[in-house]
Design an enzyme around this catalytic site. Structure first.
Site, PDB file in Angstrom:
ATOM      1  N   HIS A 154       7.718  -1.751   8.669  1.00  0.00           N
ATOM      2  CA  HIS A 154       7.610  -3.110   8.143  1.00  0.00           C
ATOM      3  C   HIS A 154       6.181  -3.474   7.773  1.00  0.00           C
ATOM      4  O   HIS A 154       5.933  -4.145   6.778  1.00  0.00           O
ATOM      5  CB  HIS A 154       8.065  -4.132   9.202  1.00  0.00           C
ATOM      6  CG  HIS A 154       9.541  -4.309   9.282  1.00  0.00           C
ATOM      7  ND1 HIS A 154      10.342  -4.392   8.196  1.00  0.00           N
ATOM      8  CD2 HIS A 154      10.358  -4.453  10.359  1.00  0.00           C
ATOM      9  CE1 HIS A 154      11.593  -4.560   8.577  1.00  0.00           C
ATOM     10  NE2 HIS A 154      11.625  -4.598   9.891  1.00  0.00           N
ATOM     11  N   HIS A 193      12.841 -56.439  27.579  1.00  0.00           N
ATOM     12  CA  HIS A 193      13.937 -55.485  27.754  1.00  0.00           C
ATOM     13  C   HIS A 193      14.942 -56.015  28.777  1.00  0.00           C
ATOM     14  O   HIS A 193      16.158 -55.972  28.567  1.00  0.00           O
ATOM     15  CB  HIS A 193      13.391 -54.133  28.241  1.00  0.00           C
ATOM     16  CG  HIS A 193      12.780 -53.280  27.183  1.00  0.00           C
ATOM     17  ND1 HIS A 193      11.637 -53.621  26.527  1.00  0.00           N
ATOM     18  CD2 HIS A 193      13.166 -52.068  26.685  1.00  0.00           C
ATOM     19  CE1 HIS A 193      11.323 -52.676  25.662  1.00  0.00           C
ATOM     20  NE2 HIS A 193      12.243 -51.713  25.736  1.00  0.00           N
ATOM     21  N   TYR A 230      13.165 -19.810   2.668  1.00  0.00           N
ATOM     22  CA  TYR A 230      12.137 -18.946   2.088  1.00  0.00           C
ATOM     23  C   TYR A 230      12.506 -17.479   2.293  1.00  0.00           C
ATOM     24  O   TYR A 230      12.947 -17.083   3.379  1.00  0.00           O
ATOM     25  CB  TYR A 230      10.774 -19.214   2.732  1.00  0.00           C
ATOM     26  CG  TYR A 230       9.663 -18.546   1.977  1.00  0.00           C
ATOM     27  CD1 TYR A 230       9.018 -19.203   0.944  1.00  0.00           C
ATOM     28  CD2 TYR A 230       9.297 -17.242   2.265  1.00  0.00           C
ATOM     29  CE1 TYR A 230       8.016 -18.578   0.214  1.00  0.00           C
ATOM     30  CE2 TYR A 230       8.309 -16.606   1.540  1.00  0.00           C
ATOM     31  CZ  TYR A 230       7.672 -17.278   0.523  1.00  0.00           C
ATOM     32  OH  TYR A 230       6.699 -16.646  -0.211  1.00  0.00           O
ATOM     33  N   GLU A 270       8.940 -51.547  34.958  1.00  0.00           N
ATOM     34  CA  GLU A 270       8.013 -51.023  33.947  1.00  0.00           C
ATOM     35  C   GLU A 270       7.246 -52.129  33.232  1.00  0.00           C
ATOM     36  O   GLU A 270       6.512 -51.869  32.286  1.00  0.00           O
ATOM     37  CB  GLU A 270       8.780 -50.163  32.937  1.00  0.00           C
ATOM     38  CG  GLU A 270       9.384 -48.916  33.582  1.00  0.00           C
ATOM     39  CD  GLU A 270      10.065 -47.990  32.587  1.00  0.00           C
ATOM     40  OE1 GLU A 270      10.173 -48.367  31.395  1.00  0.00           O
ATOM     41  OE2 GLU A 270      10.471 -46.892  32.997  1.00  0.00           O
ATOM     42  N   GLN A 311      11.094  -0.196  12.672  1.00  0.00           N
ATOM     43  CA  GLN A 311      10.243  -1.370  12.801  1.00  0.00           C
ATOM     44  C   GLN A 311       8.825  -1.090  12.337  1.00  0.00           C
ATOM     45  O   GLN A 311       8.183  -1.919  11.713  1.00  0.00           O
ATOM     46  CB  GLN A 311      10.215  -1.851  14.254  1.00  0.00           C
ATOM     47  CG  GLN A 311      11.501  -2.484  14.708  1.00  0.00           C
ATOM     48  CD  GLN A 311      11.921  -3.636  13.817  1.00  0.00           C
ATOM     49  OE1 GLN A 311      11.196  -4.606  13.668  1.00  0.00           O
ATOM     50  NE2 GLN A 311      13.083  -3.521  13.204  1.00  0.00           N
ATOM     51  N   GLN A 358       2.166 -22.621  -1.545  1.00  0.00           N
ATOM     52  CA  GLN A 358       2.551 -23.611  -2.553  1.00  0.00           C
ATOM     53  C   GLN A 358       4.061 -23.829  -2.575  1.00  0.00           C
ATOM     54  O   GLN A 358       4.533 -24.939  -2.815  1.00  0.00           O
ATOM     55  CB  GLN A 358       2.031 -23.205  -3.938  1.00  0.00           C
ATOM     56  CG  GLN A 358       2.509 -21.873  -4.452  1.00  0.00           C
ATOM     57  CD  GLN A 358       1.613 -20.710  -4.038  1.00  0.00           C
ATOM     58  OE1 GLN A 358       0.853 -20.815  -3.081  1.00  0.00           O
ATOM     59  NE2 GLN A 358       1.705 -19.605  -4.759  1.00  0.00           N
ATOM     60  N   ASP A 381      19.303  -6.339  11.370  1.00  0.00           N
ATOM     61  CA  ASP A 381      18.526  -6.636  10.165  1.00  0.00           C
ATOM     62  C   ASP A 381      19.426  -6.828   8.952  1.00  0.00           C
ATOM     63  O   ASP A 381      19.151  -7.675   8.098  1.00  0.00           O
ATOM     64  CB  ASP A 381      17.558  -5.489   9.869  1.00  0.00           C
ATOM     65  CG  ASP A 381      16.280  -5.557  10.687  1.00  0.00           C
ATOM     66  OD1 ASP A 381      16.085  -6.556  11.406  1.00  0.00           O
ATOM     67  OD2 ASP A 381      15.482  -4.610  10.600  1.00  0.00           O
ATOM     68  N   SER A 427       6.561  -7.846  13.170  1.00  0.00           N
ATOM     69  CA  SER A 427       7.805  -7.447  13.812  1.00  0.00           C
ATOM     70  C   SER A 427       7.548  -6.633  15.080  1.00  0.00           C
ATOM     71  O   SER A 427       6.553  -5.916  15.195  1.00  0.00           O
ATOM     72  CB  SER A 427       8.650  -6.635  12.836  1.00  0.00           C
ATOM     73  OG  SER A 427       9.972  -6.518  13.295  1.00  0.00           O
ATOM     74  N   GLU A 446      10.709  -9.484  20.067  1.00  0.00           N
ATOM     75  CA  GLU A 446      11.613  -9.944  19.011  1.00  0.00           C
ATOM     76  C   GLU A 446      12.951  -9.205  19.102  1.00  0.00           C
ATOM     77  O   GLU A 446      14.019  -9.809  19.077  1.00  0.00           O
ATOM     78  CB  GLU A 446      10.959  -9.691  17.656  1.00  0.00           C
ATOM     79  CG  GLU A 446      11.828 -10.066  16.471  1.00  0.00           C
ATOM     80  CD  GLU A 446      11.224  -9.612  15.160  1.00  0.00           C
ATOM     81  OE1 GLU A 446      11.725 -10.051  14.112  1.00  0.00           O
ATOM     82  OE2 GLU A 446      10.262  -8.807  15.164  1.00  0.00           O
ATOM     83  N   HIS A 447      12.887  -7.875  19.168  1.00  0.00           N
ATOM     84  CA  HIS A 447      14.089  -7.041  19.269  1.00  0.00           C
ATOM     85  C   HIS A 447      14.009  -6.212  20.544  1.00  0.00           C
ATOM     86  O   HIS A 447      12.947  -5.648  20.851  1.00  0.00           O
ATOM     87  CB  HIS A 447      14.191  -6.064  18.094  1.00  0.00           C
ATOM     88  CG  HIS A 447      14.086  -6.688  16.742  1.00  0.00           C
ATOM     89  ND1 HIS A 447      12.929  -6.661  15.994  1.00  0.00           N
ATOM     90  CD2 HIS A 447      15.001  -7.355  16.004  1.00  0.00           C
ATOM     91  CE1 HIS A 447      13.138  -7.275  14.838  1.00  0.00           C
ATOM     92  NE2 HIS A 447      14.381  -7.720  14.818  1.00  0.00           N
ATOM     93  N   ASN A 454       4.532 -14.455   4.808  1.00  0.00           N
ATOM     94  CA  ASN A 454       3.227 -13.935   5.192  1.00  0.00           C
ATOM     95  C   ASN A 454       2.426 -14.989   5.962  1.00  0.00           C
ATOM     96  O   ASN A 454       2.916 -16.062   6.280  1.00  0.00           O
ATOM     97  CB  ASN A 454       2.464 -13.431   3.960  1.00  0.00           C
ATOM     98  CG  ASN A 454       2.142 -14.530   2.964  1.00  0.00           C
ATOM     99  OD1 ASN A 454       2.175 -15.723   3.281  1.00  0.00           O
ATOM    100  ND2 ASN A 454       1.833 -14.146   1.748  1.00  0.00           N
TER     101      ASN A 454
END
Length: 469
Positions: free
Chosen positions: A301, A461, A173, A456, A298, A230, A401, A276, A365-366, A253
């Site tokens: 964004h 088994h 995506y 067990e 950053q 979707q 990036d 971010s 994140e960074h 998103n």
């Protein structure tokens, strides 16, 4: 770049990567600390230029961890995902046309010949830019892949081992619409191909020529010109000519994130990305103009982005604030960046040890180390929690990036404490095997397996193991 730009979006629409939910829908932005009265007086925003940050001590740091998706978004997304699951490409088209991804009757899919045509039509400089960037990402991803090798080890009476095999189909995506991200197409598709995935699809709404060309350069089989929940549902369940994928990756998103959460378990996902984040750890050697430039990189964004300065120099926050104001004066994305700066803060630490502890607590994140190269190199191995680390004054986060090599799809919201960024490993399955060649030599293994099974309460088994004597 786990969380990217934001637009005011309808459910299922995907022009950008994140949207702040309404106040009555829960919070996706990091919760701020709630200090007592005396602390509030100390933490009142520093007055000076228009840009002003909260000043926190390490003890007052907020927790960046949060729920990835609020309940209202999750409920609304479930309606879309279920409709596409049950209604296939007809439901997919209905939502795509309703939310403006497609004109009525326009094709849902851009096939490989269309991607190639877009690449051929690009100006030479743009085509070369995509090819160079893809090559750097591919080199890094292929090196990662080579680090995971098949192995064989001896066991009583035989051998055991593992192999690493790619999944059959991957869905990648990339946000589109107002803020298209061809760089995310390169980061996801090139990495999937380096892992050896035979079939790779892209989903991106209202794709630009650059996005289509990036898909061609990266090696995508086709592009679904649809976004939002979707698109994720179509990649997870299949819809008409769109195949059901085994792995779905890439930033989006809040509707995309919610859809990924809903289909996780049916398919593998990379992560649930949020706004971010950048922490710049700086000492007195840092240039405030450069620090400001990186923080704004950053902040632009998303109004929910989180830019943070951690420093051992008590004078640096004031100097960075002044630099931020100067740079905002002519920045086209200044309105977004100013909003994001309200989420940020500055922390003055006693020394680098305390600064490192602050960074580990935030697990951003960074994480940039705006320190002399030797100091940064010595500190880097001591840091434990981050998505991507940028070591030394020259290692700008923007290079991550835009294709230095490592992936820009990274964990946000404190999830770097238990996860890493997108890599070839997200597209691989490590499968184990066992072979017994000498039953006599395997006697201890047989006896132990039977004994543990009886502890067990699983007699069948035990008897199965004993049949191998």
């Amino acid at each position: 770049m786990g969380g990217r730009r934001r637009a005011l979006l309808r459910p299922g629409c995907c022009g950008a990567a994140w949207r702040r939910p309404d106040a009555n829908r829960g919070r996706t932005r990091p919760a701020r600390a709630r200090p007592g009265a005396s602390q509030r007086r100390r933490q009142a925003p520093h007055r000076g230029p228009d840009v002003s940050w909260r000043r926190l001590t390490v003890a007052e740091l907020p927790d960046l961890r949060r729920d990835a998706v609020d309940a209202s978004t999750l409920a609304g997304t479930r309606v879309i995902v279920d409709a596409v699951r049950d209604g296939g490409d007809a439901a997919l088209r209905d939502y795509a046309e309703r939310f403006g991804d497609l004109a009525p009757g326009a094709p849902l899919i851009v096939w490989r010949d269309g991607l190639d045509a877009a690449l051929a039509a690009l100006p030479d400089a743009d085509r070369a830019l995509l090819v160079r960037t893809a090559a750097r990402i591919r080199t890094f991803a292929e090196a990662q892949r080579s680090a995971l090798e098949a192995l064989t080890v001896p066991v009583p009476g035989g051998r055991a081992g593992h192999t690493a095999a790619p999944v059959e189909r991957a869905g990648c995506y990339a946000p589109g619409g107002r803020f298209p991200l061809p760089s995310s197409v390169l980061m996801t598709v090139v990495t999937a191909r380096a892992a050896g995935v035979p079939t790779v699809w892209v989903a991106s709404p209202r794709p630009t020529a650059m996005t289509l060309a990036a898909a061609a350069v990266a090696g995508a089989d086709a592009l679904l010109a649809v976004g939002g929940a979707q698109a994720i549902a179509a990649l997870a369940y299949g819809a008409g000519a769109v195949p059901a994928c085994d792995v779905i990756v890439g930033p989006g998103n809040r509707w995309v994130t919610a859809a990924k959460q809903l289909v996780s378990g049916r398919v593998r996902i990379d992560m649930l990305a949020g706004p971010s984040e950048l922490v710049v750890l700086a000492d007195g050697s840092a240039d405030p103009e450069t620090v400001a430039a990186d923080l704004l990189g950053q902040a632009e964004h998303d109004p929910d982005a989180v830019p943070i300065l951690v420093t051992t120099d008590a004078t640096l926050p004031d100097r960075v604030e002044a630099a931020l104001e100067r740079r905002l004066a002519d920045l086209p994305t200044a309105a977004t960046a100013r909003a994001a700066l309200l989420n940020g803060f500055a922390v003055v630490a006693r020394d680098l040890d305390e600064a490192a502890r602050a960074c580990d607590q935030l697990a951003p994140e960074h994480l940039e180390l705006a320190l002399p190269d030797a100091v940064a190199a010595a500190l880097a191995p001591r840091l434990r929690h981050y998505g991507g680390l940028f070591v030394g004054h020259a290692a700008a986060e923007v290079f991550g990036d835009y294709g230095a090599g490592p992936n820009h799809v990274l964990p946000t919201g404190g999830t770097a404490r238990f996860s890493g960024g997108l890599s070839v490993f997200d597209f691989l399955r490590v499968r184990t095997w066992l072979a017994i060649d000498d039953r006599a030599a395997a006697a201890t293994l047989i006896d132990d397996a039977a004994a543990l099974a009886r502890h067990e309460g699983l007699e069948a088994h035990a008897r199965s193991a004993e049949r191998r004597r």
